[in-house]
Design an enzyme around this catalytic site. Structure first.
Site, short mmCIF file in Angstrom:
data_model
loop_
_atom_site.label_atom_id
_atom_site.label_comp_id
_atom_site.label_asym_id
_atom_site.label_seq_id
_atom_site.Cartn_x
_atom_site.Cartn_y
_atom_site.Cartn_z
N HIS A 1 -3.30 -0.09 -8.58
CA HIS A 1 -4.66 -0.23 -8.21
C HIS A 1 -5.01 1.13 -7.71
CE1 HIS A 1 -8.83 -2.23 -6.63
NE2 HIS A 1 -8.94 -0.95 -7.38
N TYR B 1 0.69 -1.22 -0.04
CA TYR B 1 -0.03 0.05 -0.02
C TYR B 1 0.92 1.17 0.12
CZ TYR B 1 -3.98 -2.75 0.44
OH TYR B 1 -5.10 -3.56 0.29
N HIS C 1 -0.59 -4.84 -6.70
CA HIS C 1 -0.84 -6.29 -6.45
C HIS C 1 0.32 -6.65 -7.42
CE1 HIS C 1 -5.18 -6.22 -4.93
NE2 HIS C 1 -5.01 -5.10 -5.89
N HIS D 1 -2.55 0.99 -4.00
CA HIS D 1 -1.89 -0.01 -3.78
C HIS D 1 -1.52 -0.79 -5.25
CE1 HIS D 1 -5.97 -1.32 -3.96
NE2 HIS D 1 -5.66 -2.56 -4.36
N TYR E 1 -10.15 -9.29 -0.17
CA TYR E 1 -9.91 -9.46 -1.50
C TYR E 1 -10.39 -10.84 -1.89
CZ TYR E 1 -8.05 -5.76 -4.76
OH TYR E 1 -8.11 -4.60 -5.55
N ASP F 1 0.57 -12.53 0.44
CA ASP F 1 -0.82 -13.40 0.78
C ASP F 1 -0.43 -15.00 0.65
OD1 ASP F 1 -2.73 -11.66 1.58
OD2 ASP F 1 -3.01 -11.36 -0.58
CU LIG Z 1 -6.56 -3.90 -5.59
#
Ligand SMILES: [Cu+2]
Length: 667
Positions: free
Chosen positions: A632, A317, A473, A471, A415, A331
């Site tokens: 994002h 982030y 990914h 953020h 998410y 993750d």
């Molecule tokens: Cu995102």
């Protein structure tokens, strides 16, 4: 993105609940849904069965290695050596071993074990010092209990007008690493708070600026941060934010009818479809892993990919404030994304013609649990396969394409991440990543701005003073390519304009240069739009009819570069984001792009470390690692729930065949 769970119960329990819901629904007429229970293991890379998980823990118990308080961040198949797998013949005896991570919270010690399930013996047991294994269900519970009991937190809630403290939901975030001395040598996480109120179905409204750091060995808050009161937004993330708009009529049914059944065959754990053959297994850490992918070309089975997996993920982030700077969810390495695999809902998560596969994983206490409908396999329309209309002859020749999709979805906190391996008839293998769910929300302070628009540098507004923080990914895929065998090389392809000259008088000439990447340092590469850059994995010993080495090209899709500063801790811990392409010699000890132990890692492991040696990657068993980034910047349309965003890459045959391999597809 997130390690954060809006309802961070470890997924295993959610699955059990969902399983019973579905069982009930089956009684209402959904029992026709095909769900293939994996049979007895018949291939060396099949995931551990329920019985094998139980036997693994029993063997450790019998050896006196574990107690009631031992927790297991990971129990999964210990894969046999590649040569053993490649040489395996169905029905022959095979090695079955389990890899175990064991954690003793009281002494803060981590152990790795390998168990031989055939001989029922413990092959190895060793302590690994200075590491923290991935997060456990108990971590969130300890964190919550510590924070609720802390008077500073109670006072911070009261300052915000919250009197019903049980209406506050506490979410845990992996600690990460930022060089703070008081975070060294302990297992810890950070907790943030959301207000839900008395209704369990209400949304989670961010309580901004309150962070508690919890030592998970002692169960104590060791640092507390309150940066001041920010009004709690009227709405937060959660299903309660989704009010269904009744104004749109339901579209008329669109169904794929396969009266003769699907075109794929399932033989044990092998899938055969339109010349393709492959196997797959759901693993706790990586999710669905693809194995032994080959294409049958005029009667000859040709290997393409030995093993394809998601090797790591990170979601950094872009907000430096005390409540946000630490939000960098790995993750996979911190959370074992495979353990968050959803039970797919027929007709919505996968289409009406899908076949589902159940899966079994081990929970933190070493008990097996089942995930019904963990994986879906289905054919879908692939649009046009090829076409030409001859204007002179007034004749059309065209074919319809079909695709085979192997799909799974994980819900990690707010998410959803879906991963579709898409098999195309023309030999293309595609990875389609799906992102949906809720963006991570932030409460913005009120503003003097008369237009009442809220904004800060690091987020974009969603609704009122509720904002979505910027953020990225990043996903890294580990692709153990075996193009017509293991000994492969990699060439980079750059298309370049030629200078104006006597031979290029009109300035229209351009050429394509192929550059062999000889070692690991040379093979750390970025995508490059000006040269339409791609990479081709070739087998230098196998040529096609034109005399070119047979190959497969990696064709990138959407991608990004990291925006965190090069010296930011996250760039050190997730060093794999620093290049889009990495190539290493195949090494079974090098499976995860940010290293094996990612929770509280300090960096210095994974791809940047391994490739320091700059080993040769020429004409040998190599692994291609592809990093894909998505930037994002949240939009109002991402609220309340994000419409699916797709991104991915393709492995396209390039001189692998002598001509279009779909020329034989019947009309
Ligand atoms: Cu995102």
């Amino acid at each position: 993105m997130l390690s954060i769970s809006l309802c961070k119960t470890r997924p295993r329990f959610l699955h059990l609940q969902m399983g019973s819901v579905w069982l009930a629904m089956c009684c209402f007429g959904l029992s026709h849904i095909p769900s293939a229970q994996a049979g007895p293991t018949d291939y060396p890379l099949d995931a551990l069965s329920k019985d094998e998980i139980v036997a693994t823990v029993d063997i450790l118990k019998a050896q006196g290695k574990i107690t009631e308080s031992t927790r297991f961040p990971l129990i999964e198949l210990h894969e046999p050596p590649k040569d053993e797998v490649v040489g395996f013949q169905t029905g022959r005896p095979m090695r079955r071993e389990a890899f175990v991570l064991a954690y003793e919270r009281g002494s803060n010690r981590t152990f790795e074990a390998v168990v031989d399930l055939k001989a029922k013996t413990l092959l190895s047991w060793k302590e690994i010092s200075g590491v923290q294994p991935s997060l456990l269900e108990d971590d969130a519970k300890i964190l919550e209990q510590a924070i609720r009991g802390d008077v500073r937190w109670q006072e911070a809630m009261r300052k915000r007008g919250i009197t019903d403290l049980e209406g506050v939901v506490i979410i845990d975030w992996a600690g990460g690493y930022f060089g703070f001395h008081d975070e060294e040598g302990i297992r810890f996480e950070r907790g943030v708070s959301y207000y839900r109120g008395s209704s369990k179905s209400a949304t989670l409204r961010p309580i901004e600026g309150v962070v508690a750091y919890v030592n998970l060995n002692t169960g104590r808050v060791f640092k507390f941060v309150d940066t001041g009161v920010v009004p709690i937004p009227k709405m937060g993330a959660g299903l309660g934010a989704i009010s269904v708009n009744k104004s749109r009529n339901a579209p008329k049914p669109l169904e794929i009818v396969q009266r003769q059944g699907p075109d794929f065959e399932i033989l044990g754990s092998e899938v055969r479809w339109q010349n393709w053959r492959f196997r797959f297994a759901l693993q706790a850490r990586e999710g669905v892993v693809l194995h032994a992918v080959g294409y049958e070309d005029r009667g000859r089975l040709r290997s393409v990919l030995y093993r394809g997996s998601l090797s790591e993920m990170v979601v950094p982030y872009g907000d430096p404030s005390p409540g946000w700077f630490f939000k960098n969810a790995f993750d996979e390495g911190e959370n074992s994304i495979g353990g968050y695999t959803d039970s797919l809902e027929p007709l919505t998560d996968a289409p009406n013609n899908a076949t589902f596969f159940d899966a079994v994983l081990a929970d933190d206490k070493g008990l097996p649990f089942e995930i019904p409908r963990a994986v879906a396999l289905y054919e879908r329309d692939g649009g046009l396969l090829w076409k030409h209309y001859d204007d002179k002859l007034k004749r059309n020749q065209s074919r319809r394409a079909r695709q085979l999709v192997l799909a799974w979805i994980a819900t990690v906190g707010n998410y959803e991440y879906g991963f579709n391996w898409v098999f195309h008839q023309d030999g293309t293998l595609e990875m389609e990543v799906i992102l949906s769910g809720f963006v991570e929300t932030k409460a913005l302070p009120s503003t003097e701005n008369p237009t009442k628009h809220y904004a800060d540098l690091y987020s974009h507004p969603l609704a009122g003073n509720l904002a979505g923080v910027h953020h990225q990914h990043f996903f890294n895929f580990r692709l153990d390519m075996d193009v017509d065998g293991a000994a492969n090389s990699i060439v980079e392809q750059n298309v370049e304009p030629l200078p104006s000259s006597a031979t290029n008088p009109y300035g229209n000439a351009f050429t394509m240069n192929e550059n062999l990447l000889r070692n690991e340092q040379e093979a750390q590469r970025l995508i490059n739009l000006p040269s339409s850059r791609t990479w081709k994995i070739v087998n230098p010993s196998e040529a096609n009819a034109s005399g070119q080495s047979v190959g497969y090209t990696l064709v990138p899709g959407e991608n990004a570069l990291p925006f965190a500063r090069p010296d930011a801790w996250i760039r050190k811990r997730a060093g794999f984001v620093n290049a889009h392409v990495w190539v290493t010699p195949n090494d079974p000890a090098q499976m995860y792009a940010a290293g094996f132990y990612v929770n509280q890692s300090k960096g210095g492991d994974g791809l940047p470390a391994w490739t320091q040696a700059s080993r040769s990657i020429e004409n040998r068993d190599i692994v291609l690692w592809y990093t894909m980034g998505i930037t994002h910047i949240p939009r109002p349309e991402d609220w309340p729930v994000m419409p699916v965003h797709r991104a991915g890459f393709k492995l396209v045959p390039s001189g692998f065949f002598d001509q279009n391999p779909t020329i034989d597809v019947p009309r």
